[in-house]
Design an enzyme around this catalytic site. Structure first.
Site, PDB file in Angstrom:
ATOM      1  CE  LYS A  32      35.025  46.304  40.936  1.00 40.35           C
ATOM      2  NZ  LYS A  32      35.474  46.609  39.575  1.00 40.35           N
ATOM      3  NE  ARG A  91      30.825  42.920  36.794  1.00 37.76           N
ATOM      4  CZ  ARG A  91      32.021  42.556  37.250  1.00 37.76           C
ATOM      5  NH1 ARG A  91      32.138  41.982  38.406  1.00 37.76           N
ATOM      6  NH2 ARG A  91      33.096  42.778  36.516  1.00 37.76           N
ATOM      7  NE  ARG A 140      43.029  43.174  35.334  1.00 42.37           N
ATOM      8  CZ  ARG A 140      41.774  43.495  35.655  1.00 42.37           C
ATOM      9  NH1 ARG A 140      41.515  44.107  36.783  1.00 42.37           N
ATOM     10  NH2 ARG A 140      40.795  43.221  34.815  1.00 42.37           N
ATOM     11  NE  ARG A 200      36.097  42.412  31.901  1.00 46.41           N
ATOM     12  CZ  ARG A 200      37.357  42.482  32.319  1.00 46.41           C
ATOM     13  NH1 ARG A 200      38.344  42.272  31.457  1.00 46.41           N
ATOM     14  NH2 ARG A 200      37.632  42.748  33.567  1.00 46.41           N
TER      15      ARG A 200
END
Ligand code: AMP
Length: 216
Positions: free
Chosen positions: A13, A86, A125, A169
């Protein structure tokens, strides 16, 4: 046009939001980036949210909604929400807020990708703390190892990208965020993006969805 980008952490995203904002002139609002900035500046808000983020938990809805309202009340639209809402409560709060400022949600882009792939992507990442550029050491590495292509600063790993936090998460996403898929699917603004593909292919699908909207 106001868009919401929805999907697992690590579904791409943030990367796509940056590209879309640059090309189409959206105001990019990433609650995650916003909180990280507050933490790095040691503000009161940063201190309040730090513990939640480092444990992979969600920041309370009330705090998030206040931050969003402060951010959007001076804007006239063309907003790209990344990582917000969220929870269903946040989505309902956003709806009320947009209505208050005579705006609406025009599109929700759901980044569909499986859990195994996001865990792999998150572990690869890296980001540049100076200019915010995002890299993936497997699929989109920097030209020089561990150095930002744009500003040559050394790259970092997000603290909450550690494996144990990532697992939390992902669990939080499944429990609290994935119900938003059914919430938005029935509202006629929902677009599924196959986020398992490469960056350019994902971007092409997003452009198509954006162009299908009135006025583009
Ligand atoms: P992100 O950069 O979007 O992955 O967000 C990093 C972390 O910031 C999340 O794991 C949460 O702790 C917090 N966060 C970001 N956006 C929200 C939100 N909309 N609601 C609650 N917590 C959030």
């Amino acid at each position: 046009m106001n868009l919401v980008l929805l999907g697992y952490p690590g579904s791409g995203k943030g990367t796509q939001a940056k590209a879309l904002a640059a090309k189409r002139g959206f105001t990019h609002i990433s609650t995650g980036d916003l909180f990280r900035e507050e933490i790095s500046k040691n503000t009161d808000l940063g201190t309040r949210v730090k513990g939640y983020i480092s444990q992979g938990k969600l920041v309370p809805d009330g705090v998030v909604l206040d931050v969003i309202e402060n951010r959007i009340k001076t804007l006239k639209g063309n907003i790209l929400f990344d990582g917000f809402p969220r929870t269903v409560e946040q989505a309902e709060g956003l709806e009320r807020m947009l209505e208050k400022y005579s705006m609406q949600t025009d599109g929700v882009l759901f980044f569909e990708v499986n859990e195994k792939e996001v865990a792999k992507r998150i572990s690869a990442r890296r980001f540049c703390a100076k200019c915010g550029a995002i890299y993936n050491v497997l699929s989109s590495p920097p030209k020089t190892e561990n150095k930002c292509d744009s500003c040559a600063s050394p790259l970092s790993t997000r603290e909450d990208d550690r494996q144990e936090v990532v697992l939390k998460r992902i669990e939080v996403y499944k429990d609290l965020t994935s119900p938003l898929v059914s919430y938005y699917r029935t509202q006629g603004v929902f677009h599924v993006i196959d986020a398992s593909l490469g960056q350019d292919e994902v971007y092409a699908q997003i452009e198509k969805a954006v162009e299908s909207k009135a006025g583009y």
